[in-house]
Design a protein around this motif. Structure first.
Motif, mmCIF file in Angstrom:
data_model
loop_
_atom_site.group_PDB
_atom_site.id
_atom_site.type_symbol
_atom_site.label_atom_id
_atom_site.label_comp_id
_atom_site.label_asym_id
_atom_site.label_seq_id
_atom_site.Cartn_x
_atom_site.Cartn_y
_atom_site.Cartn_z
ATOM 1 N N UNK A 78 10.931 6.444 27.410
ATOM 2 C CA UNK A 78 12.168 5.610 27.283
ATOM 3 C C UNK A 78 11.922 4.515 26.252
ATOM 4 N N UNK A 79 10.925 4.328 25.804
ATOM 5 C CA UNK A 79 10.658 3.377 24.647
ATOM 6 C C UNK A 79 11.205 3.857 23.230
ATOM 7 N N UNK A 80 10.830 5.245 23.216
ATOM 8 C CA UNK A 80 11.115 5.888 21.838
ATOM 9 C C UNK A 80 12.575 5.438 21.254
ATOM 10 N N UNK A 81 12.848 5.122 19.824
ATOM 11 C CA UNK A 81 13.870 4.860 19.349
ATOM 12 C C UNK A 81 14.597 6.010 18.963
ATOM 13 N N UNK A 82 16.023 5.973 19.120
ATOM 14 C CA UNK A 82 16.781 7.115 19.063
ATOM 15 C C UNK A 82 16.872 8.039 17.800
ATOM 16 N N UNK A 83 16.536 7.253 16.697
ATOM 17 C CA UNK A 83 16.397 7.967 15.408
ATOM 18 C C UNK A 83 15.408 9.188 15.210
ATOM 19 N N UNK A 84 14.495 8.912 16.284
ATOM 20 C CA UNK A 84 13.345 10.227 16.105
ATOM 21 C C UNK A 84 14.008 11.282 16.739
ATOM 22 N N UNK A 85 15.041 11.048 18.054
ATOM 23 C CA UNK A 85 15.608 12.203 18.576
ATOM 24 C C UNK A 85 16.231 13.138 17.615
ATOM 25 N N UNK A 131 0.880 -1.100 -0.181
ATOM 26 C CA UNK A 131 0.043 -0.083 -0.010
ATOM 27 C C UNK A 131 0.912 1.181 0.278
ATOM 28 N N UNK A 132 0.135 2.388 -0.249
ATOM 29 C CA UNK A 132 1.180 3.678 -0.287
ATOM 30 C C UNK A 132 1.662 3.937 1.094
ATOM 31 N N UNK A 133 0.823 3.791 2.143
ATOM 32 C CA UNK A 133 1.226 4.245 3.419
ATOM 33 C C UNK A 133 1.266 3.306 4.578
ATOM 34 N N UNK A 134 2.220 3.154 5.353
ATOM 35 C CA UNK A 134 2.033 1.857 6.446
ATOM 36 C C UNK A 134 2.922 2.628 7.506
ATOM 37 N N UNK A 135 1.955 3.045 8.545
ATOM 38 C CA UNK A 135 2.808 3.711 9.769
ATOM 39 C C UNK A 135 3.611 2.702 10.540
ATOM 40 N N UNK A 136 3.232 1.474 10.465
ATOM 41 C CA UNK A 136 4.007 0.315 11.171
ATOM 42 C C UNK A 136 5.460 0.538 10.604
ATOM 43 N N UNK A 137 5.478 0.773 9.468
ATOM 44 C CA UNK A 137 6.864 0.601 8.502
ATOM 45 C C UNK A 137 7.510 1.959 8.549
ATOM 46 N N UNK A 138 6.755 2.992 8.677
ATOM 47 C CA UNK A 138 7.499 4.376 8.551
ATOM 48 C C UNK A 138 7.846 5.087 9.830
ATOM 49 N N UNK A 139 6.774 4.927 11.282
ATOM 50 C CA UNK A 139 7.198 5.757 12.344
ATOM 51 C C UNK A 139 7.345 4.651 13.476
ATOM 52 N N UNK A 140 6.505 3.723 13.606
ATOM 53 C CA UNK A 140 6.656 2.946 14.762
ATOM 54 C C UNK A 140 7.454 1.759 14.413
ATOM 55 N N UNK A 141 8.814 2.078 14.551
ATOM 56 C CA UNK A 141 9.676 1.023 14.060
ATOM 57 C C UNK A 141 11.183 1.714 14.454
ATOM 58 N N UNK A 142 12.007 0.794 14.729
ATOM 59 C CA UNK A 142 13.463 1.314 15.065
ATOM 60 C C UNK A 142 14.200 1.446 13.619
ATOM 61 N N UNK A 143 13.660 0.886 12.495
ATOM 62 C CA UNK A 143 14.223 1.173 11.316
ATOM 63 C C UNK A 143 13.238 1.640 10.282
ATOM 64 N N UNK A 144 13.032 2.937 10.189
ATOM 65 C CA UNK A 144 11.937 3.601 9.311
ATOM 66 C C UNK A 144 12.053 3.663 7.961
ATOM 67 N N UNK A 145 11.432 3.478 7.078
ATOM 68 C CA UNK A 145 11.440 3.408 5.675
ATOM 69 C C UNK A 145 9.978 3.625 4.938
ATOM 70 N N UNK A 146 9.942 4.293 3.804
ATOM 71 C CA UNK A 146 8.724 4.490 3.314
ATOM 72 C C UNK A 146 8.523 3.476 2.451
ATOM 73 N N UNK A 203 14.963 11.980 -4.224
ATOM 74 C CA UNK A 203 15.633 10.799 -4.486
ATOM 75 C C UNK A 203 16.332 10.309 -3.446
ATOM 76 N N UNK A 204 16.290 11.071 -2.205
ATOM 77 C CA UNK A 204 17.432 10.760 -1.048
ATOM 78 C C UNK A 204 16.898 9.497 -0.431
ATOM 79 N N UNK A 205 15.476 9.295 -0.319
ATOM 80 C CA UNK A 205 14.995 7.915 0.241
ATOM 81 C C UNK A 205 15.205 6.748 -0.597
ATOM 82 N N UNK A 206 14.818 6.845 -1.947
ATOM 83 C CA UNK A 206 15.062 5.449 -2.717
ATOM 84 C C UNK A 206 16.743 5.267 -2.645
#
Length: 1510
Positions: A345-352, A12-27, A147-150
């Motif tokens: 305490x649970x938030x992944x570092x990449x968000x910071x 699908x076009x958008x998936x929150x679990x893959x994009x935000x609620x993860x330690x390794x985010x991706x589109x 083009x940075x994400x691809x």
């Protein structure tokens, strides 16, 4: 879209679990292959039509194909081909299942077609002359960012699976990305100039060659900064002004718009006036109200005109500030997310790291938009200044006499200096008027989101602060008007002092005028002091506003409910919002004040620009015709103003072609007014005036420009060598040119101060003669020249055999010997022509004229006109303003025709520059150009300034600042402790105590802010008072030579602009700088308390900051100096033009003078433009340094997540966010101080110039009644005008006994006036001594000397003030004594008929009295002082013969027991003197009684024979 992606087998076009609620985010792949590809394409296709239309409408020529353009095209074709290759590759490889790969097929095609569109736009830009494209820059930025994400995904895939899995795709993508990146780099550069525009300008402004990126970062300015750092900048290093900033471009359209606006105003007034005329006369109050409304509306009309002209460009800046605000409000929201991350305490570092980077990027964008806005505002401000200066200058050339009298030279100079500055400030801060309330509302809205209804407490605090500051702004506006009024008065008085400095020195009146100036100054400073105390209250309330709002909101929040907990997120996001709120709140008082000042200035400017002009229909211009009448007035009634009494009544004049008309009459009878009526300078009430052909005019008081003799004579026309020489010979100027150091290339000082009165008058006459006009109006041009010279001029120029013999001449004269040669004589009495006819006709009528002629016939028939000629040398260096109602410097076209040698016009060849004689440049130089010092301001200038304040005051101020910032740091740290406090059962403990401590610390800070602000303001006033007093003393103690070589514009600039800078700008700059430096220290301490490792970042950034700052200050300071130096010539030129406006009009030279004024204003703006760009260059670069501190604080906080509390992180990050603003303000205030301390340097400049001897000598044993006898003895006395020149007097030895009457005669330049200058020690002896009653004059104080002897000078100078003040400025004499002196000076009847008697206000330069009346006032001064020695310097020049006879008899009777020295041109006045001294080339050639000298048949005998006395 999901369905479309599913067809191609994608997620699908958008998936929150893959994009935000993860330690390794991706589109998702779908998002990467659709949205990220299509966003740049949609941007380009949507906006391309509008952009193409813009290019079509705004062409700039055509650019030839360059290497840059070729590279862009090649890369573009490669990018487009990649898409097509990919499309065919997929088509071939997946031909069987094509419907499952629609996304992969569609995206490359869309991408390629879009790139082709981009290539088309590149070519269109080239054809329309667009050198750097914002539009395409943003497209390539979007393309690269998308083009940075691809790219990350491809790299991750290559790492995980190896590059061999799909080598073709990997290589294709990396190549494509590299090409995109290269295209982005190329678009950062600007293309070459368009054809026809390259190389036409010397030193063009580099902003034209700059790319978009260079423009937004101001990198194009770096070259000048580096040059300024290496060596001090000079005027030649500055860039040429851009076309759009030049006076010509700005004023060409604006003038038409303003004239149309003025026509509308006048139409409205006529409608109102006709309505009033129909009804009853309006009561006084209603009339006053209407006048005020008219002034206000004129200011509004001016604002409307300026808005139409500059509004569209200004709106682009407004757009930038809106973006700036959007980013500014986004930052606290991101900070809130960052603090939420710290608590989770649970938030992944990449968000910071993501939040930290986002804060950094938003801060950078905020900086960029802010400085683009400021750049736009300053550019508009600069253009507004040019526009207003141009309009005021043009107005000064057409304003009529009555309006001119209400506005002095000083006030006009103030309009173009102070008032234009107020408008420039208004332009910069105008958007804050509407934006600040919106910002405040948004801040309160976000605070409500965090603290709920408690935010209302903040609103209540704001509401309480506003009325207080509104009241203060109103009071300060009134005080500012009072201050401006006193400043106007002070500048006007200084203007007059500088104009009449010679008279002040002759009469020893410096102290009286010094006290007057200091009186004005004291009142000005009293108003300023009250204003500054009010400002301190306002400043303190606004600076404490963030604390007061926080205290109110947090206090209400924790007290209304015990469960309301202040955690780090609430506290520091609120504090970040309150800090944002602080900017509009602190700006508001300044904005209110600036707006009020701008309204006052607009009103003043509008009032002046809408004042009455000379009416074009006062005189009807007709074509030149060979016969008939050249000048005719039928039943004319004229006045100087629309409402005033008529100055001329029932005038009927018909001047036949080619005739010589003489106008005679008593002083004040309206002779000069008659010429003014012919020129159209007076208001025509009734009748009709017609003038045929071109006009030429020689005013009674010569108006001479500060230029070479040749420039004054040629006056803007081409030099015709033969005719030029002929004119010089006819006007008897050739012998004078032999004396001058560089001949006709000698520079004449301001108002002709290095020429005698006779020389000035002859230059003025030569200017007229050179013009070859049809009609000549000559206002007593022979009154200021020697007898023989007058005869020569009459014979060679005016008379029946002169070069003007075929021209129509109207000659005003007091002399009689020329009257028999006149074709027509007009006799004037009290503004009416009582008799007219030829000389013989008038004699035969046995009227008043005949009686007058018979009375004087025995002694004066042959000599009278020549006497007149010799009677004075109108030394205009004493009179700054030559606008008398009866003697006006006018003229309306140009002069001359015939020539005594009958030279044909064909022979008058023009002389190319190269063929003219080359004179060394500085040989004839007199005035010193205002020079800019170089290098940084020396440290001792700061020491001088602080010394005038006193060290005892400086140290406590610094300590108060330290205390103020300590309190601030403590209450902020206290907040972080409060935020980290433990929460027990959902509540925090000890909130009351915490709130009380917080309140006490904030209150302490508020009191400290008020104390420091008041202290700095009052110290500034102490320094300013002292520096102004020193400047005034230094100037008044300077010798006459100083005033001859220093243009008055330079001095007025010191007293106006520089003193204004010392009054306000330096204290304001110091207050800001100290406040922000201590604030920066506080931030650094807090950040390092939170994360000590931040020192690793902060220290290098501090060094970088200092390095960039040092680069900048050298350049900025020098630019400030260059700008100040180029400002003085504007004021000098304005001054000169206002005084000579009537002459300029008469010669129809307005256009040339306007171009000269434009050139001077442009020269000034050439220095001003890089000056404000320098500040932007520095601020942008330094704010990136500041944003580095923000990034360091945020990243280090994220890294130390597990060891740092949210409270300390919130404190550090929220404070680091202030760094960019703080750095920007430090730069601004530091620069302001450094730039304005130059004012101290310029004011102190005159402390080191040569001074004259002391005014009084302490312990002098001079008797109070000295001199008792009045004996004068010269012993081998020599005198020179300036070092390096020949002696003007050479070894004079002479003894004059008491009560002796001595006449001093000689040709021009023989040294007659030099003797008088020597006696008064205006010039000090080069050798020898002078004794008066046995006392060596060199041993006594100048005031002791000058107050005990009296001179009636060549020039009748009066000062604005009462008539009594002009006679007795020290109030030494009773009214009875004053009246007695007026009676003896034949002025009693005139003065007693005035409504205010002795309190009659004389206008600037005494212009509301005629020249003759002013001369009689000077006689009354002498009669009042009645000292034992009287010097008459050709003192009865401007009076008629009858009055002159009365004056001579008064002098003989009243000064019978005095020693009298008369410098005489008219020999009959000294024929009964005891002795005559004949001077020649600085030596005494003969001395004896007149009778003995005549029998000796020497030089005196020859002079008497020329004058017809023997």
């Amino acid at each position: 879209m999901d369905t479309f992606c599913k067809l191609s087998g994608l997620d699908p076009l958008w998936d929150w679990n893959r994009t935000w609620y993860t330690a390794s985010p991706d589109l998702t792949h779908c998002f990467q292959n659709t949205v990220l590809v299509w966003v740049p394409c949609v941007y380009l296709w949507l906006l391309a039509p509008f952009y193409c239309l813009h290019l079509y409408c705004h062409g700039n020529g055509r650019i030839r194909i360059s290497c840059l353009c070729t590279a862009k095209m090649v890369l573009g074709f490669l990018l487009a081909s990649f898409g097509f290759v990919e499309f065919f590759y997929i088509l071939l490889e997946r031909s069987g299942e094509i419907h499952q790969h629609m996304v992969f097929l569609l995206s490359p095609i869309v991408r390629s077609v879009t790139v082709i569109l981009a290539l088309f736009i590149i070519q269109l830009e080239r054809l329309r002359g667009c050198r750097s494209s914002v539009f395409l820059f943003l497209f390539w930025v979007l393309a690269v960012v998308c083009s940075l994400v691809p790219l990350r995904a491809k790299i991750q895939l290559a790492v995980d699976e190896g590059i061999g899995s799909d080598v073709v795709r990997f290589l294709a993508f990396f190549s494509y990305f590299t090409l995109q990146l290269a295209q982005l780099v190329l678009v950062c550069f600007a293309d070459r100039r368009s054809e026809g525009k390259s190389g036409t300008e010397k030193n063009p402004c580099p902003v034209k060659d700059a790319s978009f990126l260079s423009k937004i970062l101001f990198w194009w300015f770096t070259g000048l900064v580096v040059k300024g750092y290496r060596s001090p900048l000079e005027a030649d290093d500055l860039w040429h002004l851009r076309d759009e900033d030049s006076s010509d471009k700005i004023l060409s359209d604006l003038e038409k718009e303003w004239n149309a606006e003025c026509a509308r105003i006048q139409k409205q007034e006529k409608v109102l006036a006709s309505g009033t005329a129909l009804g009853a006369k309006l009561p006084d109050q209603a009339q006053l109200l209407r006048k005020l409304q008219r002034e206000q509306s004129s200011g509004f009309f001016l604002l409307r005109t300026l808005t139409r002209k500059f509004g569209p460009y200004f709106l682009t800046g407004t757009l930038c500030i809106v973006f700036h605000d959007a980013f500014m409000f986004a930052i606290p929201q991101v900070l809130s997310l960052l603090l939420g991350f710290m608590r989770d305490d649970e938030a992944p570092l990449w968000k910071g790291y993501f939040y930290a980077t986002l804060i950094f990027l938003l801060s950078c964008l905020q900086s960029l938009f802010n400085h683009q806005y400021m750049y736009t505002c300053f550019t508009v401000g600069m253009r507004v200044k040019t526009a207003v200066m141009g309009l005021v200058y043009r107005k000064s050339l057409v304003i009529n006499s009555s309006a001119r009298r209400t506005c002095t030279v000083g006030e006009i100079v103030n309009l173009v200096s102070a008032d234009t500055q107020k408008l420039m400030d208004f332009v910069v801060y105008f958007n804050a008027v509407w934006l600040a309330p919106i910002e405040i509302a948004l801040c309160l809205f976000f605070l409500w989101q965090h603290l709920g209804p408690s935010a209302l407490a903040g609103i209540a605090t704001v509401i309480l602060i506003f009325p207080l500051n509104g009241y203060i702004a109103k009071k300060r506006s009134k005080l500012q008007e009072v201050q401006m009024k006193f400043m106007d008065g002070r500048i006007r008085l200084m203007n007059e002092i500088l104009s009449g400095i010679k008279i002040l020195k002759f009469y020893a009146w410096e102290k009286a005028f010094l006290e007057q100036v200091l009186g004005y100054r004291e009142k000005e400073l009293q108003a300023l002091k009250k204003s500054q105390v009010l400002y301190s209250i306002s400043f303190a309330s606004f600076n404490c506003s963030s604390f007061l709002i926080a205290f109110a909101m947090f206090g209400v929040y924790v007290t209304i409910d015990a469960r309301n907990v202040l955690d780090a997120q609430k506290v520091f996001v609120s504090m970040a919002l309150i800090n944002i709120l602080k900017t509009p709140l602190s700006q508001l008082p300044f904005v209110m004040s600036t707006t009020m000042q701008a309204i006052v200035s607009l009103r003043r400017l509008g009032k002046y620009l809408c004042s009455e002009e000379l009416k074009g229909d006062n005189v009807t211009k007709a074509a030149y015709s060979l016969d008939g009448e050249d000048v005719s007035i039928e039943n004319g009634t004229f006045s100087w103003s629309g409402e005033g009494p008529p100055c001329l009544k029932r005038i009927n004049v018909h001047v036949p072609r080619g005739s010589l008309v003489a106008v005679v009459g008593h002083v004040g009878s309206g002779k000069s007014s008659l010429l003014s009526a012919m020129l159209g300078e007076t208001e025509r009430r009734t009748g009709h005036v017609t003038v045929k052909g071109s006009l030429a005019y020689v005013p009674q008081q010569a108006w001479i420009q500060n230029a070479t003799v040749q420039d004054n004579v040629v006056f803007g026309r081409e030099k015709l060598k033969t005719w030029y020489q002929c004119v010089l010979e006819a006007c008897a100027l050739l012998p004078d040119l032999d004396i001058l150091p560089a001949g006709d290339a000698t520079e004449i000082g301001e108002k002709g101060l290095n020429l005698s009165g006779g020389q000035k008058q002859r230059v003025s006459l030569a200017r007229a003669v050179y013009r070859r006009a049809d009609v000549y109006l000559l206002d007593d041009p022979l009154s200021a020249v020697d007898a023989h010279v007058g005869q020569h001029i009459f014979d060679k120029v005016i008379g029946p055999k002169g070069v003007l013999r075929d021209k129509t001449r109207v000659l005003v004269t007091h002399g009689m010997s020329f009257l028999p040669q006149a074709d027509l004589i007009l006799v004037m009495v009290d503004g009416e022509i009582t008799e007219s006819g030829s000389y013989q006709e008038l004699l035969s009528r046995q009227g008043a004229f005949a009686e007058f002629i018979h009375t004087f016939a025995n002694t004066e028939r042959k000599e009278s006109a020549i006497q007149r000629a010799g009677s004075r040398r109108s030394n205009a260096r004493l009179s700054m303003v030559d606008f008398m109602p009866c003697s006006r410097d006018l003229s309306q076209e140009q002069l001359i025709g015939g020539d005594s040698t009958n030279t044909n016009l064909q022979n008058m060849e023009s002389v190319p520059e190269s063929e003219q004689e080359q004179v060394p440049e500085d040989l004839g130089r007199l005035t010193e150009v205002d020079k800019a010092r170089t290098g940084r301001v020396r440290l001792d200038m700061y020491m001088e300034y602080f010394k005038t304040i006193g060290v005892a005051l400086v140290v406590p101020i610094v300590l108060m600042y330290a205390f103020q910032q300590g309190a601030s740091l403590t209450y902020n740290y206290w907040l972080s402790l409060w935020a980290d406090g433990p929460i027990v059962n959902g509540t925090q403990q000890g909130t009351d105590l915490k709130l009380a401590v917080f309140g006490a610390l904030g209150l302490a800070q508020g009191i400290a802010i008020f104390g420091t602000t008041v202290a700095i303001s009052l110290c500034g006033i102490v320094a300013s008072r002292q520096l102004h007093r020193e400047l005034l003393n230094n100037v008044l103690h300077s010798p006459m030579s100083f005033f001859e070589t220093t243009p008055s514009g330079n001095l007025l600039n010191r007293f106006a602009k520089e003193i204004d800078g010392i009054d306000c700008m330096i204290p304001d700059g110091l207050r800001m700088m100290l406040g922000y430096v201590f604030k920066l220290l506080e931030v650094c301490v807090i950040v390092m308390m939170a994360t000590p490792f931040a020192a690793v970042f902060i220290l290098p950034l501090a060094f970088l900051y200092a390095f960039v700052q040092s680069f900048y200050v050298a350049t900025s300071c020098q630019l400030r100096r260059l700008e100040a130096v180029s400002r003085s010539p504007i004021y000098t030129h304005f001054n000169e033009t206002v005084q000579g406006a009537s002459v300029i009009r008469a010669f129809r030279e307005e256009r040339r003078f306007i171009l000269q004024a434009n050139r001077r204003v442009d020269l000034n703006q050439t220095a001003y433009f890089p000056r404000f760009v320098a500040t932007r260059w520095l601020a942008v670069n330094l704010e990136f340094v500041g944003n580095g501190v923000v990034l360091a604080a945020a990243i280090l906080s994220v890294m130390g997540k597990h060891t740092l509390s949210p409270g300390i992180v919130g404190l550090a990050v929220s404070h680091s966010l202030q760094v960019t603003g703080i750095l920007s303000w430090i730069v601004r205030s530091w620069t302001d101080v450094e730039n304005n301390i130059v004012s101290v340097e310029r004011v102190k400049e005159y402390a080191d110039t040569a001074k004259e001897a002391p005014w009084t000598v302490e312990g002098s044993s001079l008797p109070p009644d000295w001199p008792q006898r009045g004996t004068i003895e010269f012993q081998d006395y020599g005198l020179q005008y300036r070092k390096g020149l020949d002696l003007a007097l050479k070894g004079i030895t002479l003894s004059i006994q008491e009560r002796e009457k001595v006449g001093i005669v000689g040709r021009t330049g023989a040294g007659k006036s030099s003797l008088a200058l020597g006696i008064f020690r205006i010039l000090e002896a080069a050798k020898g001594k002078i004794f008066v009653d046995g006392v060596d004059l060199a041993d006594i104080g100048l005031h002791d000397l000058r107050s005990r002897i009296t001179i009636i000078p060549q020039d009748p100078v009066l000062f604005s003030g009462s008539l009594r003040m002009n006679l007795d400025p020290f109030d030494n004499y009773t009214d009875q004594e004053v009246w007695s002196s007026l009676e003896l000076a034949h002025l009693k009847n005139f003065v007693s008929n005035l409504p205010d008697k002795l309190s009659h206000e004389c206008s600037e330069g005494g212009e509301n009295l005629s020249l003759g009346q002013r001369q009689l006032v000077c006689l009354a001064r002498a009669l009042l002082r009645k000292t034992k020695i009287l010097v008459l310097d050709e003192a009865t020049a401007a009076v008629d013969l009858e009055t002159d006879t009365l004056i001579q008899s008064t002098i003989r009777t009243q000064f019978e027991d005095c020693t009298v020295l008369t410098i005489a041109h008219r020999l009959n006045t000294i024929m009964d003197y005891t002795r005559v001294i004949v001077m020649d080339k600085g030596l005494i050639s003969e001395t004896d009684s007149p009778a003995n000298l005549i029998t000796q048949r020497g030089q005196f005998y020859r002079m008497c024979r020329e004058a017809g006395l023997v």
